[in-house]
Design an enzyme around this catalytic site. Structure first.
Site, PDB file in Angstrom:
ATOM      1  N   SER A 166     -12.048  -0.566  -8.165  1.00 39.68           N
ATOM      2  CA  SER A 166     -11.509  -1.695  -8.919  1.00 39.68           C
ATOM      3  C   SER A 166     -12.413  -1.980 -10.112  1.00 39.68           C
ATOM      4  CB  SER A 166     -11.369  -2.921  -8.003  1.00 39.68           C
ATOM      5  OG  SER A 166     -10.783  -3.992  -8.700  1.00 39.68           O
ATOM      6  N   HIS A 193      -7.392  -0.399  -9.334  1.00 41.81           N
ATOM      7  CA  HIS A 193      -6.694  -1.627  -9.707  1.00 41.81           C
ATOM      8  C   HIS A 193      -6.614  -1.733 -11.224  1.00 41.81           C
ATOM      9  CE1 HIS A 193      -8.326  -3.393  -5.680  1.00 41.81           C
ATOM     10  NE2 HIS A 193      -7.285  -2.618  -5.489  1.00 41.81           N
ATOM     11  N   ASP A 290     -10.681  -4.736  -0.681  1.00 45.52           N
ATOM     12  CA  ASP A 290      -9.550  -3.817  -0.571  1.00 45.52           C
ATOM     13  C   ASP A 290     -10.036  -2.434  -0.138  1.00 45.52           C
ATOM     14  OD1 ASP A 290      -6.914  -2.966  -0.698  1.00 45.52           O
ATOM     15  OD2 ASP A 290      -7.063  -2.381  -2.802  1.00 45.52           O
TER      16      ASP A 290
END
Length: 348
Positions: A166, A193, A290
């Site tokens: 991310s 992401h 995540d």
């Protein structure tokens, strides 16, 4: 308080961003600038903890500022404000490669309340990522890689490498992927992401520097060995099997999971349903957790080996820390060592 420099050639956008930042705890707008020259002048005389900047400034100085900061050894995190039009996409990916930690897409029309709310939420999340990154770098004192042990045993026959990242991920991927050998023997899938519209440009730029083929994943395509597939921004991504039993990409629209789309947990959990057994997981820099839940579930049904990026080389030590704290990491190394560990595990 963390001091923010806001840079945008639109007075309306500067005001909009200042209004948003003023309501975020820990942050205060210290200065604003309307062009690159003014921004560099302010940076030469003042200390800032974060820069929020439109990377497509009318004087073309957005990326130049980032490169100047990088050459000066500055570690001021920069949040790139962009649109998803083609010209902005290319400049934004260049900015991410040069050191921007996050990209936030600005609204096309200020009259669109949904767009404005999304912009506010995304900018606040990016600021929280910067705050997490600041805490991480202040508390990191251990020598990179000092805690690691070489994995024992012979190389397993893996069927896939699955990477999650991310905040700071584009920079990490730009280091990692070009270091991979040409013949891996397995496909590589990546959930990074990013907003919709940017991952194709990211894949193209990494592909131009790599020995393996890198592309944005297409729904239904078979995942081939020695190819890297990046999940499209703004869409979910799963690994499935086609009618012939081959691993394939499933790209689809569905509500965000944990406020994320794509979501690494979705990708990892999809691997529980395929017949392939041995999976090599890699978790890189990023805010939040995540990937942890998905890897935990994957470990219950498959043989997996998980590599996490170390704290010292992360922009934000969130996702790798979460995996490690849950006891799911088999090896933690700096970003510069991950390609070597992947190659060693694959036996190539």
């Amino acid at each position: 308080m963390l001091n923010v420099l806001v840079v945008d050639d639109s007075a309306l956008m500067r005001k909009r961003m200042c209004d948003i930042i003023s309501f975020v705890p820990q942050f205060t707008v210290a200065d604003t600038a309307r062009d690159g020259k003014s921004a560099l002048e302010l940076l030469s005389h003042n200390r800032y903890d974060c820069i929020v900047m439109n990377v497509y400034l009318c004087d073309g100085s957005g990326v130049r500022i980032l490169k100047q900061l990088k050459s000066d050894g500055s570690r001021i995190p920069l949040i790139a404000i962009s649109t998803a039009v083609r010209e902005d996409r290319e400049v934004t990916i260049e900015a991410l490669e040069a050191g921007a930690v996050e990209v936030v897409v600005r609204p096309f029309r200020f009259s669109d309340s949904a767009w404005n709310e999304k912009f506010r939420r995304d900018l606040v999340n990016a600021l929280h990522a910067v705050a997490d990154g600041n805490r991480s770098h202040r508390t990191h004192f251990a020598a990179a890689g000092a805690e690691n042990n070489e994995s024992a045993g012979k190389a397993r026959r893996y069927s896939l490498v699955a990477i999650a990242c991310s905040t700071g991920g584009p920079q990490a991927l730009n280091q990692l992927i070009p270091m991979l050998p040409q013949h891996l023997g397995v496909p590589v899938v990546i959930v990074q992401h990013m907003p919709a519209g940017f991952t194709a440009s990211l894949a193209d730029r990494i592909d131009s520097e790599s020995r393996v083929a890198v592309r944005e994943a297409l729904d239904g395509e078979v995942l081939l060995p020695d190819c890297v597939y990046i999940a499209p921004g703004g869409r979910h991504f799963e690994v499935i099997e086609d009618r012939a039993g081959r691993l394939a990409a499933h790209v689809y629209d569905a509500p965000p999971v944990h406020n994320l789309r794509p979501c690494a947990d979705v990708m990892y959990e999809s691997l529980c349903k395929v017949r392939s057994d041995n999976i090599l997981c890699v978790v890189l820099t990023g805010m939040g957790s995540d990937g942890t839940e998905g890897i935990s579930r994957l470990r219950e049904c498959k043989h997996i080996y998980t590599i996490t990026q170390d704290e010292g080389s992360c922009v934000v030590y969130g996702m790798p820390r979460s995996v490690k704290d849950k006891g799911l990491s088999d090896k933690t190394v700096p970003i510069t060592e991950i390609a070597r560990v992947i190659s060693k595990e694959l036996g190539v």
